[in-house]
Design a protein around this motif. Structure first.
Motif, PDB file in Angstrom:
ATOM      1  N   PHE A   1      79.254  60.116  13.895  1.00 18.32           N
ATOM      2  CA  PHE A   1      79.279  59.998  15.733  1.00 18.32           C
ATOM      3  C   PHE A   1      79.988  58.328  14.658  1.00 18.32           C
ATOM      4  O   PHE A   1      79.046  57.733  14.352  1.00 18.32           O
TER       5      PHE A   1
ATOM      6  N   SER B   1      84.469  58.338  18.849  1.00 20.36           N
ATOM      7  CA  SER B   1      84.285  58.387  20.250  1.00 20.36           C
ATOM      8  C   SER B   1      84.892  56.646  21.050  1.00 20.36           C
ATOM      9  O   SER B   1      84.882  55.425  19.753  1.00 20.36           O
TER      10      SER B   1
ATOM     11  N   HIS C   1      73.591  65.782  24.441  1.00 17.80           N
ATOM     12  CA  HIS C   1      72.294  65.397  24.528  1.00 17.80           C
ATOM     13  C   HIS C   1      71.144  64.621  25.249  1.00 17.80           C
ATOM     14  O   HIS C   1      70.689  63.769  25.286  1.00 17.80           O
TER      15      HIS C   1
ATOM     16  N   PHE D   1      76.225  56.725  13.886  1.00 19.79           N
ATOM     17  CA  PHE D   1      75.081  57.235  13.522  1.00 19.79           C
ATOM     18  C   PHE D   1      75.545  58.911  12.998  1.00 19.79           C
ATOM     19  O   PHE D   1      76.575  59.803  13.097  1.00 19.79           O
TER      20      PHE D   1
ATOM     21  N   VAL E   1      72.146  59.045  19.351  1.00 17.16           N
ATOM     22  CA  VAL E   1      71.614  60.021  18.921  1.00 17.16           C
ATOM     23  C   VAL E   1      72.996  60.832  19.739  1.00 17.16           C
ATOM     24  O   VAL E   1      74.131  60.803  20.741  1.00 17.16           O
TER      25      VAL E   1
ATOM     26  N   ARG F   1      81.452  55.054  16.503  1.00 16.76           N
ATOM     27  CA  ARG F   1      82.703  54.781  18.325  1.00 16.76           C
ATOM     28  C   ARG F   1      82.571  53.260  17.970  1.00 16.76           C
ATOM     29  O   ARG F   1      82.170  52.544  17.188  1.00 16.76           O
TER      30      ARG F   1
ATOM     31  N   SER G   1      78.640  53.989  27.930  1.00 16.49           N
ATOM     32  CA  SER G   1      78.450  53.433  26.318  1.00 16.49           C
ATOM     33  C   SER G   1      79.576  52.362  27.072  1.00 16.49           C
ATOM     34  O   SER G   1      80.051  51.668  25.850  1.00 16.49           O
TER      35      SER G   1
ATOM     36  N   THR H   1      73.643  64.649  14.164  1.00 14.72           N
ATOM     37  CA  THR H   1      73.599  64.867  15.267  1.00 14.72           C
ATOM     38  C   THR H   1      74.184  66.069  15.789  1.00 14.72           C
ATOM     39  O   THR H   1      74.899  66.822  14.525  1.00 14.72           O
ATOM     40  N   ILE H   2      73.817  66.591  17.139  1.00 13.46           N
ATOM     41  CA  ILE H   2      74.866  67.778  17.394  1.00 13.46           C
ATOM     42  C   ILE H   2      76.316  66.541  18.184  1.00 13.46           C
ATOM     43  O   ILE H   2      75.596  66.032  19.001  1.00 13.46           O
ATOM     44  N   GLN H   3      77.524  67.890  18.457  1.00 14.40           N
ATOM     45  CA  GLN H   3      77.478  67.392  19.335  1.00 14.40           C
ATOM     46  C   GLN H   3      77.439  67.904  20.712  1.00 14.40           C
ATOM     47  O   GLN H   3      77.055  68.567  21.169  1.00 14.40           O
ATOM     48  N   GLY H   4      77.609  66.715  21.929  1.00 15.85           N
ATOM     49  CA  GLY H   4      76.219  67.706  22.800  1.00 15.85           C
ATOM     50  C   GLY H   4      77.519  67.589  24.192  1.00 15.85           C
ATOM     51  O   GLY H   4      76.972  67.774  25.462  1.00 15.85           O
ATOM     52  N   GLU H   5      79.526  66.994  24.167  1.00 17.88           N
ATOM     53  CA  GLU H   5      80.131  67.998  25.266  1.00 17.88           C
ATOM     54  C   GLU H   5      80.990  68.232  24.690  1.00 17.88           C
ATOM     55  O   GLU H   5      81.079  68.603  23.503  1.00 17.88           O
TER      56      GLU H   5
ATOM     57  N   GLU I   1      87.344  61.292  21.451  1.00 15.96           N
ATOM     58  CA  GLU I   1      87.119  60.984  22.728  1.00 15.96           C
ATOM     59  C   GLU I   1      88.027  59.961  23.278  1.00 15.96           C
ATOM     60  O   GLU I   1      87.662  59.137  22.757  1.00 15.96           O
TER      61      GLU I   1
HETATM   62  N1  LIG Z   1      75.758  63.596  21.127  1.00 15.12           N
HETATM   63  C1  LIG Z   1      75.962  62.964  21.449  1.00 15.12           C
HETATM   64  N2  LIG Z   1      77.662  63.814  21.832  1.00 15.12           N
HETATM   65  C2  LIG Z   1      77.852  63.385  22.464  1.00 15.12           C
HETATM   66  N3  LIG Z   1      78.794  63.681  22.909  1.00 15.12           N
HETATM   67  C3  LIG Z   1      80.096  62.748  23.176  1.00 15.12           C
HETATM   68  C4  LIG Z   1      79.333  61.332  22.917  1.00 15.12           C
HETATM   69  C5  LIG Z   1      80.124  60.199  23.436  1.00 15.12           C
HETATM   70  O1  LIG Z   1      79.496  58.917  23.362  1.00 15.12           O
HETATM   71  O2  LIG Z   1      81.328  59.775  23.113  1.00 15.12           O
HETATM   72  C6  LIG Z   1      78.120  61.818  22.774  1.00 15.12           C
HETATM   73  C7  LIG Z   1      76.891  60.983  22.218  1.00 15.12           C
HETATM   74  O3  LIG Z   1      76.907  59.899  22.494  1.00 15.12           O
HETATM   75  N4  LIG Z   1      76.114  61.925  21.804  1.00 15.12           N
END
Ligand SMILES: Nc1nc2[nH]cc(C(=O)O)c2c(=O)[nH]1
Ligand SMILES: C[S@@+](CC[C@H](N)C(=O)[O-])C[C@H]1O[C@@H](n2cnc3c(N)ncnc32)[C@H](O)[C@@H]1O
Ligand code: SF4
Ligand SMILES: [Mg+2]
Length: 242
Positions: free
Chosen positions: A27, A80, A232, A10, A242, A29, A42, A13-17, A107
């Motif tokens: 991403f 991730s 996120h 997906f 997302v 996964r 998750s 988006t932006i890296q939220g972490e 990750e």
């Molecule tokens: N936007 C967004 N940033 C993320 N950073 C780490 C995520 C993760 O689930 O590994 C994640 C995620 O699932 N979404």
């Protein structure tokens, strides 16, 4: 051709972490984890609930899917899971993306080493605190950090510990003391994975963020650190993809 178990592709988006928070990214996964954290956001990657959605894709198929989904609107991919470090042959995918001048983040929790860690541009290692109910394998983690240090990859590496309580904070202090040369991030734990109103969750997580900032500010063992929420989760709540 090696195939990889994929559950989601997906973005953008932006890296939220963590270390590249805010970076525009796609991403990928992967499915499967050697841990089962009590609060895993998750869990569908390892608890069997999304088993029927796992696709086995080659590196080429993953790149095709990334381009179908993200067009030309990305130059960064975050891998991730689950734990992508369970996958031995991931350098197939890494090489393909780098050939296309796409940067790669990963990750993982620091339980397993893979030689392709040395090719990752933004490597986040996230050892798990007591609230997760997981036990850290310090030998494995020492091995990973020492290997990265020896290969001069610490610039591309960070440690990120998710915090739910004071015991987790003590654990974070211990991790930071053990690896003082690795950029260190503390992340707000999301303890309400059932909330489906994103504004309600955001308000709660901001309170948790304030609590975490207060604790870190007060700790003389946590000076050279960064404290972040999951951006996120603040923006989109518990929504998937997302
Ligand atoms: N936007 C967004 N940033 C993320 N950073 C780490 C995520 C993760 O689930 O590994 C994640 C995620 O699932 N979404
Ligand atoms: C879902 S994990 C997948 C990668 C790898 N298994 C790991 O744990 O690092 C991605 C990141 O989300 C974090 N995470 C998982 N559940 C969380 C939660 N409830 N609140 C905050 N962070 C969480 C993990 O600690 C990890 O840093
Ligand atoms: S290690 Fe990561 S994916 Fe595995 S259970 Fe823990 S948070 Fe979830
Ligand atoms: Mg997540």
């Amino acid at each position: 051709m090696n195939k990889f178990p994929v559950l989601e592709i997906f973005g953008p988006t932006i890296q939220g972490e963590g270390m590249v928070v805010g970076r525009k990214t796609m991403f990928v996964r992967t499915a499967g984890c050697d841990y089962s954290c009590a609060w895993c956001d998750s869990a569908f990657t390892w608890d069997g609930s999304a088993k029927q959605d796992i696709e086995r894709l080659t590196a080429h198929e993953i790149v095709d899917r990334l381009i179908q989904t993200g067009g030309d609107q990305f130059d960064h991919v975050t891998i991730s899971g689950g734990n992508p470090a369970l996958l031995k042959n991931l350098h197939d995918l890494i090489n393909l993306l780098h050939e296309k001048e796409i940067e790669i983040a990963l990750e993982t929790q620091g339980s397993r080493w893979q030689d392709w860690f040395l090719e990752i541009d933004d490597l986040t290692i996230s050892p798990k605190p007591p609230s997760s109910k997981m036990e850290t394998n310090w030998e494995a983690l020492d091995g990973i950090i020492n290997h990265l240090e020896k290969e001069e990859r610490l610039r591309n590496t960070s440690l990120k510990v998710v915090i739910f309580n004071n015991e987790d904070l003590k654990y974070a202090e211990k991790v930071h003391e053990r690896y003082p040369n690795v950029p260190f991030f503390l992340q707000v734990g999301n303890d309400d994975l059932e909330e489906d109103e994103s504004s309600t969750l955001a308000s709660h997580l901001l309170d948790q963020y304030e609590w975490l900032i207060d604790q870190v500010v007060a700790s003389p063992k946590l000076n050279k650190v960064r404290v972040l929420p999951q951006v996120h989760a603040l923006v989109w709540g518990n929504k998937r993809g997302v």
